[in-house]
Each structure stands twice: as structure tokens, then as C-alpha cells.
Motif scaffolding. Structure first.
Motif, mmCIF file in Angstrom:
data_model
loop_
_atom_site.group_PDB
_atom_site.id
_atom_site.type_symbol
_atom_site.label_atom_id
_atom_site.label_comp_id
_atom_site.label_asym_id
_atom_site.label_seq_id
_atom_site.Cartn_x
_atom_site.Cartn_y
_atom_site.Cartn_z
ATOM 1 N N TRP A 65 0.842 -1.194 0.000
ATOM 2 C CA TRP A 65 0.000 0.000 0.000
ATOM 3 C C TRP A 65 0.879 1.247 0.000
ATOM 4 O O TRP A 65 1.958 1.262 0.589
ATOM 5 N N LYS A 74 -7.482 8.023 0.963
ATOM 6 C CA LYS A 74 -7.580 6.737 0.278
ATOM 7 C C LYS A 74 -8.479 5.808 1.089
ATOM 8 O O LYS A 74 -8.286 5.619 2.298
ATOM 9 N N ASN A 76 -9.604 2.077 1.231
ATOM 10 C CA ASN A 76 -9.391 0.693 0.777
ATOM 11 C C ASN A 76 -10.553 -0.175 1.230
ATOM 12 O O ASN A 76 -10.972 -0.112 2.386
ATOM 13 N N ASP A 78 -12.476 -4.234 0.863
ATOM 14 C CA ASP A 78 -12.347 -5.633 0.456
ATOM 15 C C ASP A 78 -13.559 -6.394 0.985
ATOM 16 O O ASP A 78 -14.306 -5.886 1.827
ATOM 17 N N GLU A 140 -10.153 2.245 -3.434
ATOM 18 C CA GLU A 140 -9.200 1.236 -3.878
ATOM 19 C C GLU A 140 -9.702 -0.158 -3.513
ATOM 20 O O GLU A 140 -10.068 -0.417 -2.368
ATOM 21 N N SER A 141 -9.703 -1.053 -4.502
ATOM 22 C CA SER A 141 -10.198 -2.419 -4.303
ATOM 23 C C SER A 141 -9.352 -3.383 -5.125
ATOM 24 O O SER A 141 -8.777 -3.007 -6.152
ATOM 25 N N ASP A 142 -9.282 -4.647 -4.669
ATOM 26 C CA ASP A 142 -8.575 -5.653 -5.474
ATOM 27 C C ASP A 142 -9.541 -6.433 -6.358
ATOM 28 O O ASP A 142 -9.180 -7.472 -6.919
ATOM 29 N N ARG A 185 -3.943 -7.819 -4.224
ATOM 30 C CA ARG A 185 -4.302 -8.128 -2.839
ATOM 31 C C ARG A 185 -3.205 -7.699 -1.864
ATOM 32 O O ARG A 185 -3.499 -7.256 -0.744
ATOM 33 N N ASN A 188 -3.616 -4.364 -0.444
ATOM 34 C CA ASN A 188 -4.943 -4.128 0.137
ATOM 35 C C ASN A 188 -5.132 -4.958 1.409
ATOM 36 O O ASN A 188 -6.259 -5.312 1.764
ATOM 37 N N ASP A 192 -8.403 -6.297 3.746
ATOM 38 C CA ASP A 192 -8.559 -7.754 3.674
ATOM 39 C C ASP A 192 -8.616 -8.373 5.074
ATOM 40 O O ASP A 192 -9.393 -9.303 5.322
#
Length: 228
Positions: A65, A74, A76, A78, A140-142, A185, A188, A192
Motif C-alpha cells: 500500500w 484513500k 481501501n 475488500d 481502492e479495491s482488489d 491483494r 490491500n 482484507d
């Protein structure tokens, strides 16, 4: 590599000259590495690890990150999902341009598929950012599918996720400046960690200013400051 390197060096110098933001060389290198790594993860497959080594990433290590530009927050997000239970968990983590922890949240979600719960994660992220009064955000995402739909055409997503993604798009337009960002991932991990079924903290809880104990180790592993 040349394009991303020049772009991030220029952004750092611009922030220094016009916004008086001190240049952090490590953050610039990480930003270059993550940008190149993310691009190659989508377009080059097996060549990713070989080329990452050329941009300062430690061989064999995945991207981490890195902070957003000045004035941005930001967010994030998940999600995890169980096909058997048709439910999952959503994690949201907010940090600022100085990499300081702002807030985090964990929600229990019922959803028909993984794509729908990933969309719900983005929705919860937008809602939390708006509730806390932020105007310039990076979501922000995976989930490459969700970010691709928001960046291009929502109709390309799975039909279960489209209604939620439409709401996400509308919320994003309500911000003064909203950007959608895909990350691997490894970049992130904080969000997670909140989606784990083994997480001891309760669901539907928002932590502000101080992270939950289960996040401290993950945040510290980013190599960035974490108050605790």
C-alpha cells in the motif's frame, strides 16, 4: 516503466513546489513499483515478477500500500463471501496522504454472489467517506471486475452487482473528486484483514482515530505510521 517513473517523480516535485509537501523518496519508489506492478498484473501475466525488480521492488515481494496524493483520502475496501451461507464480510480502511490511520469499519453483508459483495464493499466505502465529510477520495479495491465497471461501463458487470455499482457510481459523483483504483491483494491487506471470519471484533462497527487491535500488525507491516 519510463512513463510511470516520470509521472510519479513529476507528481512528487509538483506537490513539493506548489503544496509544500516534503518529498518522501520511499513513497515515490513504492508508487512507481505499485503502478507498474498493477499494470503488468493485468497485461503481462508471468512477466510481472521479472519486470518489478527493475523498478525498485524487492525481488519476490509483492507491491505494498502507498499513500494517496496530497489532500486526498484513500479508502481501501475488500470483501469475503461464503457460497454456502450466501453472506460475507466487508472491510473498509481510510488513510490520508501522510499515511495516518483515519477510520476503519467491518460489516456483515448478505449477497447472492462474490461480485455483489465486492460491490457492497465499495458502497460501504463511499458511504463512510461521505459520512466523515471527505471531498477528495480514492476508492481502492482488489476486485478488477468492480473497478473496471466503475471506470468504464457498469453494464459490463454481473447482473447481481449492477444495482449496487450504480449506487456506488452516484455516490462517487457526489464527491468533489473521486477516483477508482485497482490494486493487487498485497496492497490491500488492511481491508482484507477485516473481512476474515476469524476477526474477533464485532460487525457493523466503525473505528475512528485508533485502529482495532487486529489491524495494528497489518498497518505496521505497510511500513507506514500507525498510532496505537
Amino acid at each position: 516503466m519510463v512513463a510511470y517513473t516520470c509521472w510519479h517523480i513529476w507528481k512528487a516535485r509538483y506537490a513539493f513546489v506548489f503544496n509544500k509537501v516534503r518529498i518522501n523518496h520511499l513513497n515515490v519508489v513504492l508508487a512507481i513499483s505499485n503502478a507498474v506492478g498493477s499494470f503488468l498484473a493485468v497485461s503481462c501475466g508471468p512477466e510481472v515478477n521479472r519486470i518489478r525488480e527493475c523498478v525498485g521492488q524487492v525481488p519476490g515481494c509483492a507491491p505494498l500500500w502507498f499513500p494517496p496524493p496530497p489532500h486526498f483520502t484513500k479508502i481501501n475496501v475488500d470483501a469475503s463471501w461464503s457460497k454456502m451461507l450466501c453472506s460475507g464480510f466487508v472491510g473498509v480502511v481510510l488513510r490520508d496522504a501522510e499515511a495516518h490511520f483515519i477510520a476503519a469499519a467491518r460489516y456483515h453483508i448478505r449477497a447472492p454472489c462474490a461480485a455483489a459483495v465486492e460491490a457492497m464493499a465499495l458502497l460501504r466505502g463511499c458511504e463512510l467517506g461521505a459520512t466523515l465529510g471527505f471531498y477528495e477520495v480514492i476508492l481502492e479495491s482488489d476486485s478488477s471486475e468492480a473497478i473496471s465497471c466503475l471506470s468504464n461501463s457498469i453494464e459490463n458487470g454481473s447482473w447481481e452487482a449492477v444495482p449496487t455499482l450504480t449506487r456506488v457510481k452516484l455516490l462517487g459523483e457526489a464527491f468533489q473528486n473521486c477516483r477508482w483504483s485497482w490494486v493487487p491483494r498485497s496492497a490491500n491487506m488492511a481491508a482484507d484483514a477485516l473481512t476474515s471470519r476469524d476477526c474477533a471484533e464485532l460487525c457493523d462497527v466503525v473505528w475512528v482515530d485508533r485502529p482495532p487491535s487486529s489491524l495494528v500488525f497489518v498497518l505496521n507491516n505497510d511500513g507506514l505510521p500507525c498510532p496505537y
